[in-house]
Design a protein around this motif. Sequence first.
Motif, PDB file in Angstrom:
ATOM      1  N   ALA A 179     -59.450  77.276  73.220  1.00 61.58           N
ATOM      2  CA  ALA A 179     -59.143  75.865  73.588  1.00 61.58           C
ATOM      3  C   ALA A 179     -57.972  75.289  72.790  1.00 61.58           C
ATOM      4  CB  ALA A 179     -60.564  75.235  73.487  1.00 61.58           C
ATOM      5  N   GLY A 180     -58.108  75.492  71.825  1.00 60.22           N
ATOM      6  CA  GLY A 180     -56.901  75.106  70.669  1.00 60.22           C
ATOM      7  C   GLY A 180     -55.559  75.603  71.166  1.00 60.22           C
ATOM      8  N   LEU A 181     -55.406  76.701  71.540  1.00 55.17           N
ATOM      9  CA  LEU A 181     -54.128  77.493  71.824  1.00 55.17           C
ATOM     10  C   LEU A 181     -53.454  76.634  73.387  1.00 55.17           C
ATOM     11  CD1 LEU A 181     -54.341  81.076  71.603  1.00 55.17           C
ATOM     12  CD2 LEU A 181     -53.277  79.498  70.040  1.00 55.17           C
ATOM     13  N   LEU A 182     -54.650  76.460  74.090  1.00 54.31           N
ATOM     14  CA  LEU A 182     -54.404  75.734  75.496  1.00 54.31           C
ATOM     15  C   LEU A 182     -53.868  74.146  75.184  1.00 54.31           C
ATOM     16  CD1 LEU A 182     -54.235  76.043  78.433  1.00 54.31           C
ATOM     17  CD2 LEU A 182     -56.639  75.193  78.624  1.00 54.31           C
ATOM     18  N   LEU A 183     -54.649  73.707  74.322  1.00 57.57           N
ATOM     19  CA  LEU A 183     -54.161  72.048  73.767  1.00 57.57           C
ATOM     20  C   LEU A 183     -52.744  72.337  73.264  1.00 57.57           C
ATOM     21  CD1 LEU A 183     -57.471  70.283  72.575  1.00 57.57           C
ATOM     22  CD2 LEU A 183     -56.076  69.919  74.652  1.00 57.57           C
ATOM     23  N   ALA A 184     -52.422  73.047  72.485  1.00 53.50           N
ATOM     24  CA  ALA A 184     -51.348  73.115  71.672  1.00 53.50           C
ATOM     25  C   ALA A 184     -50.178  73.220  72.844  1.00 53.50           C
ATOM     26  CB  ALA A 184     -51.217  74.356  70.913  1.00 53.50           C
ATOM     27  N   MET A 185     -50.248  74.062  73.724  1.00 48.88           N
ATOM     28  CA  MET A 185     -49.415  74.157  74.763  1.00 48.88           C
ATOM     29  C   MET A 185     -49.231  72.503  75.572  1.00 48.88           C
ATOM     30  SD  MET A 185     -49.321  77.632  76.367  1.00 48.88           S
ATOM     31  CE  MET A 185     -47.813  77.367  76.870  1.00 48.88           C
ATOM     32  N   MET A 186     -50.471  71.799  75.769  1.00 46.05           N
ATOM     33  CA  MET A 186     -50.132  70.679  76.294  1.00 46.05           C
ATOM     34  C   MET A 186     -49.576  69.301  75.525  1.00 46.05           C
ATOM     35  SD  MET A 186     -54.046  70.884  78.139  1.00 46.05           S
ATOM     36  CE  MET A 186     -54.110  69.245  79.053  1.00 46.05           C
ATOM     37  N   ILE A 187     -50.028  69.634  74.240  1.00 49.88           N
ATOM     38  CA  ILE A 187     -49.316  68.432  73.516  1.00 49.88           C
ATOM     39  C   ILE A 187     -48.043  68.879  73.059  1.00 49.88           C
ATOM     40  CG2 ILE A 187     -51.476  67.805  72.851  1.00 49.88           C
ATOM     41  CD1 ILE A 187     -51.311  68.965  69.788  1.00 49.88           C
ATOM     42  N   LEU A 188     -47.493  70.147  73.128  1.00 49.97           N
ATOM     43  CA  LEU A 188     -45.996  70.338  72.683  1.00 49.97           C
ATOM     44  C   LEU A 188     -44.952  69.502  73.333  1.00 49.97           C
ATOM     45  CD1 LEU A 188     -44.698  72.583  70.984  1.00 49.97           C
ATOM     46  CD2 LEU A 188     -44.145  73.812  73.306  1.00 49.97           C
ATOM     47  N   PRO A 189     -45.006  68.890  74.439  1.00 52.68           N
ATOM     48  CA  PRO A 189     -43.957  67.944  75.010  1.00 52.68           C
ATOM     49  C   PRO A 189     -43.855  66.880  74.320  1.00 52.68           C
ATOM     50  CG  PRO A 189     -45.082  69.173  76.721  1.00 52.68           C
ATOM     51  CD  PRO A 189     -45.801  69.653  75.782  1.00 52.68           C
ATOM     52  N   ILE A 190     -45.149  66.264  73.987  1.00 50.84           N
ATOM     53  CA  ILE A 190     -45.221  64.880  73.512  1.00 50.84           C
ATOM     54  C   ILE A 190     -44.433  64.894  71.854  1.00 50.84           C
ATOM     55  CG2 ILE A 190     -47.715  64.805  72.684  1.00 50.84           C
ATOM     56  CD1 ILE A 190     -47.589  61.937  73.623  1.00 50.84           C
ATOM     57  N   ILE A 191     -44.996  65.770  71.261  1.00 57.89           N
ATOM     58  CA  ILE A 191     -44.581  66.123  69.747  1.00 57.89           C
ATOM     59  C   ILE A 191     -42.914  66.486  69.633  1.00 57.89           C
ATOM     60  CG2 ILE A 191     -45.096  66.982  67.403  1.00 57.89           C
ATOM     61  CD1 ILE A 191     -47.860  67.724  68.439  1.00 57.89           C
ATOM     62  N   THR A 192     -42.628  67.307  70.613  1.00 59.37           N
ATOM     63  CA  THR A 192     -41.337  67.496  70.659  1.00 59.37           C
ATOM     64  C   THR A 192     -40.364  66.274  71.148  1.00 59.37           C
ATOM     65  OG1 THR A 192     -41.820  69.695  71.484  1.00 59.37           O
ATOM     66  CG2 THR A 192     -39.403  68.976  71.829  1.00 59.37           C
ATOM     67  N   SER A 193     -40.925  65.676  72.077  1.00 62.71           N
ATOM     68  CA  SER A 193     -40.042  64.480  72.356  1.00 62.71           C
ATOM     69  C   SER A 193     -39.987  63.504  71.310  1.00 62.71           C
ATOM     70  CB  SER A 193     -40.858  63.684  73.458  1.00 62.71           C
ATOM     71  OG  SER A 193     -40.378  62.476  74.072  1.00 62.71           O
ATOM     72  N   VAL A 194     -40.970  63.239  70.586  1.00 59.55           N
ATOM     73  CA  VAL A 194     -41.108  62.173  69.353  1.00 59.55           C
ATOM     74  C   VAL A 194     -39.999  62.796  68.203  1.00 59.55           C
ATOM     75  CG1 VAL A 194     -42.203  61.048  67.567  1.00 59.55           C
ATOM     76  CG2 VAL A 194     -43.380  61.478  69.967  1.00 59.55           C
ATOM     77  N   ALA A 195     -40.226  64.204  68.081  1.00 54.85           N
ATOM     78  CA  ALA A 195     -39.587  64.791  66.858  1.00 54.85           C
ATOM     79  C   ALA A 195     -38.066  64.657  67.196  1.00 54.85           C
ATOM     80  CB  ALA A 195     -40.049  66.013  66.852  1.00 54.85           C
ATOM     81  N   ARG A 196     -37.658  65.013  68.485  1.00 46.66           N
ATOM     82  CA  ARG A 196     -36.255  64.923  69.065  1.00 46.66           C
ATOM     83  C   ARG A 196     -35.625  63.447  68.790  1.00 46.66           C
ATOM     84  NH1 ARG A 196     -35.149  65.114  74.646  1.00 46.66           N
ATOM     85  NH2 ARG A 196     -33.253  64.536  74.044  1.00 46.66           N
ATOM     86  N   GLU A 197     -36.614  62.606  69.091  1.00 46.70           N
ATOM     87  CA  GLU A 197     -35.940  61.173  69.010  1.00 46.70           C
ATOM     88  C   GLU A 197     -35.743  60.744  67.435  1.00 46.70           C
ATOM     89  OE1 GLU A 197     -35.054  57.491  70.193  1.00 46.70           O
ATOM     90  OE2 GLU A 197     -35.607  59.339  71.590  1.00 46.70           O
ATOM     91  N   VAL A 198     -36.618  61.053  66.528  1.00 42.18           N
ATOM     92  CA  VAL A 198     -36.322  60.771  65.108  1.00 42.18           C
ATOM     93  C   VAL A 198     -35.297  61.825  64.486  1.00 42.18           C
ATOM     94  CG1 VAL A 198     -38.524  59.822  64.604  1.00 42.18           C
ATOM     95  CG2 VAL A 198     -38.346  62.158  64.516  1.00 42.18           C
ATOM     96  N   TYR A 199     -35.252  63.077  64.915  1.00 46.45           N
ATOM     97  CA  TYR A 199     -34.355  63.875  64.252  1.00 46.45           C
ATOM     98  C   TYR A 199     -32.827  63.500  64.564  1.00 46.45           C
ATOM     99  CZ  TYR A 199     -37.859  67.281  62.725  1.00 46.45           C
ATOM    100  OH  TYR A 199     -38.832  67.961  62.422  1.00 46.45           O
ATOM    101  N   SER A 200     -32.662  62.750  65.968  1.00 42.74           N
ATOM    102  CA  SER A 200     -31.568  62.329  66.506  1.00 42.74           C
ATOM    103  C   SER A 200     -30.864  61.048  65.649  1.00 42.74           C
ATOM    104  CB  SER A 200     -31.483  62.168  68.110  1.00 42.74           C
ATOM    105  OG  SER A 200     -32.302  61.022  68.230  1.00 42.74           O
ATOM    106  N   GLN A 201     -31.916  60.538  65.215  1.00 41.01           N
ATOM    107  CA  GLN A 201     -31.495  59.196  64.363  1.00 41.01           C
ATOM    108  C   GLN A 201     -31.009  59.543  62.881  1.00 41.01           C
ATOM    109  OE1 GLN A 201     -34.557  56.463  65.109  1.00 41.01           O
ATOM    110  NE2 GLN A 201     -34.355  56.369  67.101  1.00 41.01           N
ATOM    111  N   ALA A 202     -31.025  60.979  62.372  1.00 35.42           N
ATOM    112  CA  ALA A 202     -30.624  61.289  61.242  1.00 35.42           C
ATOM    113  C   ALA A 202     -29.275  60.502  60.917  1.00 35.42           C
ATOM    114  CB  ALA A 202     -30.902  62.773  60.746  1.00 35.42           C
ATOM    115  N   PRO A 203     -29.267  60.105  59.704  1.00 39.65           N
ATOM    116  CA  PRO A 203     -27.782  59.294  59.370  1.00 39.65           C
ATOM    117  C   PRO A 203     -26.681  60.449  59.430  1.00 39.65           C
ATOM    118  CG  PRO A 203     -29.053  59.194  57.559  1.00 39.65           C
ATOM    119  CD  PRO A 203     -29.988  59.762  58.397  1.00 39.65           C
ATOM    120  N   ARG A 204     -25.648  60.135  60.173  1.00 43.64           N
ATOM    121  CA  ARG A 204     -24.466  61.028  60.051  1.00 43.64           C
ATOM    122  C   ARG A 204     -23.954  61.118  58.886  1.00 43.64           C
ATOM    123  NH1 ARG A 204     -23.106  65.182  63.102  1.00 43.64           N
ATOM    124  NH2 ARG A 204     -21.819  66.165  61.727  1.00 43.64           N
ATOM    125  N   ASP A 205     -23.778  60.211  58.090  1.00 49.16           N
ATOM    126  CA  ASP A 205     -22.875  60.053  56.841  1.00 49.16           C
ATOM    127  C   ASP A 205     -23.786  60.996  55.885  1.00 49.16           C
ATOM    128  OD1 ASP A 205     -25.133  58.405  56.536  1.00 49.16           O
ATOM    129  OD2 ASP A 205     -24.061  57.103  55.284  1.00 49.16           O
TER     130      ASP A 205
END
Lengths: 322, 215
Positions: A179-205
């Motif tokens: 059940a945990g493995l199945l849920l992991a696949m289900m929640i992967l998009p939402i965690i990835t989406s938030v992680a992408r958003e914050v990683y993209s804001q890492a300061p360029r300088d």
Amino acid sequence: MSVVDPAPRVLKVSRGTSDKVFRGVILAGALFSLIVLALISGFLLYRGFEVFKDFGFSFFTSTKWDAASEDGLIPASYGVAAMLVGSMVIAAIAVFVAVPFAMSVALFLEYYAPQRIKSVLVSILDLIASIPSVIWGIWGYTILMPHAAGWSKSLNHWLGWFPLFKVPAPIFERSPFIAGLLLAMMILPIITSVAREVYSQAPRDQIDAAYGLGASKWGTMRAVVLPFGRGGLVGGTMLGLGRALGETVAVYLVLNLVFKINFQILASVGGNVASLIAGRFGEATPYELKALMAAGLVLFVLTLFVNFIATAIVARSAKGPQ
Amino acid sequence: MTLIVRGTVGRGNFRRDVDLAVEAGGVLGIIGPNGAGKSTVLHTVAGIERMVSGSIVIDGEVLDGPGAFVVPELRRAVVVFQDIRLFPHMDVLANVAYGPRSHGAPRAEAAERARAALASVGMGAMADRHPASLSGGERQRVALARAFVTNPRILLLDEPFAAVDTDSRPGLREVLKNLLAGSTAHALVVSHDQADIEDLCGSVVVLGVSEKFTD
């Protein structure tokens, strides 16, 4: 010569009609969601109140879920302890599996993938996020479970000395692990989406500063991007956790509902609050229905709490590395 | 033992022809008006930007040129940025140890080298502080320690004292002068400050007006 203070001017602000209408619409929208939340919790509390009153705190600590006998000699006994623990165990497995994947995918998409591959992968992730949970459940039951049972067997064979991987009987289907493995696949998009958003804001300088010290790309990720995104990743994980805690149909299909606190994740014993409600709702007595409403309220409050924390952490992460 | 940058650098629509050379242990000043491409030259030598055409060669090794590009981590080049850019989430020691750690030094060795580098710029007592609690001058000293601790082959200083008040500059200039004297790096210094150029540089190239060398 006397100085007379002029009378203070009264400033009038008059909003245009379109402004007033727009403010009214968005205010109504915001209030409506709050009202819906209050109505849901009020309804659940109203329907489950009798059970809370009858069982008190033991509703949270008892693992029994027994209807009263027909002759009335054995009284009903309801408690959500086993299902609450089950919810947390399954959600923890899901988060443990999903987070490293989500981090890797987010870093790859933001800093390594060529633009064309990035667009395709982002579309695929969005598609995964939109798959209904019943489809996930069927896929989990027919495709994932036969394979995952084999992995469970191997885990038990090699790591069975560790209490988490012990099983009382060699049955590996319908376990919290699957059940945990199945849920992991289900929640992967939402965690990835938030992680992408914050990683993209890492300061360029700061990224350039790391390169300017001779750091490799991975070294730069470790020094700048990952610390900067830590808060956001935790928030995204909590959002995923919120979904994992509340997931119903998919879990119900791949988990053996047993009213027992179980930390042996490979054993065919488990359950969570949502699957309890889905599993018992159809054949519940009127009093058991009230107990299910009370269980629903517990799940509702728990999920709401996790989501509040997640929102606060994501908002705080915008300020930079913590 | 010479670093030669010859060709065109640029970013976006901006282009600038450059032709400069600096010996090991030498310090070349780069001056010119705003927008002349001084910082772009440094970023290109560091490998953060790529040459538009031409090449960067050091001791016969092509760092950037037709069919060749050495990634930043293999150039042994460090940049001191005009806005300092210490990592805000690391303490001073971790900031300075970051370079050696990036180049594979064990944690203990990196920390030891970082402490020595901090001592050499008079910041030994502030190893546990965070950048936010330091003055501009103190931050710049840490930035210098962070640059020199890796014993770089190429040292690129972009307006090194631009973020520091004028009273602190002579002291910092003296610190940098001593560090440069003990280094064998090929150093390029961009500055608008005449005193920086006069004190630190053996030769100067002017960008953006008409590129020429002066000794």
